[in-house]
Motif scaffolding. Sequence first.
Motif: not given
Lengths: 34, 354
Positions: A23-24, A26-27, A29-31, A33-34
Motif C-alpha cells: 500500500g505504501i 503504491l502511494v 509510486l503515485a508520488k 509519477i504524478a
Amino acid sequence: MAAAKSDEDRKVRRQDYMVCVLGIALVLLAKIIA
Amino acid sequence: MSQAQVAKQGLGEQIVKAIPGLMLVVAVAYAALYLDGYMKEHFKAIKDALSINDVIIAIVLGMIIRNTVGIPSVLEPGLKYSTTFTKTGIVVMGTKYTWASLVKVGTVSMIFIAIMLFATVWVMFRLRNKFTLTDTLGGCLAAGYSICGVSATVATGPAIRAKGQEMTYAIASILVFGLTMLFILPPLGKAIGLTDAQFGAWAGVSIVNSAQVLAAGFAYGEDAGLMAGIYNMGRVLLLPFVVLYIVMKVLGSESKEAQDINKTQFILDKFPVFVLAFILLMALNTAGVFTEAELKLSGTFMNYAFALGFASIGLTTKFSDMKAAGKDGIILGFIVALLKTIVALAAVMWILPL
C-alpha cells in the motif's frame, strides 16, 4: 492453549506486513509519477 | 497439499504457480473497469438506478465464470489473494482521509459501532440455543457477523478450536449475506432517500465483509464509500477485543482455560497491523504531504486494488459451497444480521449526527 498465537495469527500478521509495504509502495509510486 | 508442504514451498515457486490465475484476475478486473466506463457513457440511467459500479461488475463477472464454465485447477493458486488486494486498497484509502474527516465521524459513531459489535455477539449466543449449532460454530458465526467477516472468523476459529469446516461454513454464510445486501442496500437506500454519509454508515455497520462494505458504499457514491470505509475501519480496530469476548463466551469466563489467557498478549496477537499503515497515510495526507495529482493517482491505484480483490472474490465464490453450507447457520446469521441492519438504519436516520 486457546491464547497461544496460532498459525493463522502468524499468517494474517505476515499478510498484514505485506499489504502495509504494498500500500505504501503504491502511494510512493503515485508520488513519483504524478 | 498440507500446510507444512505449502510452507516449505519456495516463494519463487508459489509466485510462478500463481501467475496464470493472477492473469485471469487482472483480465476480469480490466473487463469490469471497461464495462463500468462503457455503461457510464451509454447506459448511465440504468447504472445509476441499479447502483452498479466496477467492483460489483467484477464480482458478478467472476461468479459467472466460476459457476458456468468453471476454473481449471492450474488457475486456482492465483485466485487466493482477494484479501491481500482488498487490504492493500484499504491501506491506500488512507490518503482519502484527514484527521478532520475522522473527527467528523466522531466519538458517538465509534461508541455506536462498539455497541453494535458486542450486541451482535450477545444476540447470536442467545439465539444459538434455538438452532442445532455447536458452541464453536456459534463462535465463528458471532465473530464473522459482528466484526469483519472473513478476517474475524479466521482470527477466532483457532482460538476456540473450531474445525476447519466450521470456519468455512461461517465464512460462506457471511459472504452469502453480504452478497445479498450488496445488491439490496444501495437501491433501498436510494428509495428511502439516505444521504451518502447515512448510507455509508448504514452499510459500514450492516454488511460485515470489508470488501462488500466498500463495494456497497462506492456503488452508492464516492462519499458513501469513504464513510463506509471509516465505519469499516472502526469495526476492524475493535476486532481483537470482540474476538477475546467471543473466546471467553465459548470457553466460559469462569473456566480455568479462560482465566489462563493473557488478555493483553491475546489482543496484541490479533491486532490488525495494516490499520497502522492506513493511519500513517492519513496522517501524511493531513500534514499536506500529497498534491492533488498524487492523491488522484493514489485513488486510481486504490480502485485497481479493489477491482483485483473483488474479481478474486467473484472467481472463488461457488454456489455449490453455499448450498452445501446447510440452512441453520445461514438462517441464524441472517436473522441476527437483519436485526442489526434494521437497528443500524434507525440509528443513521434518527440518532447518529451524520
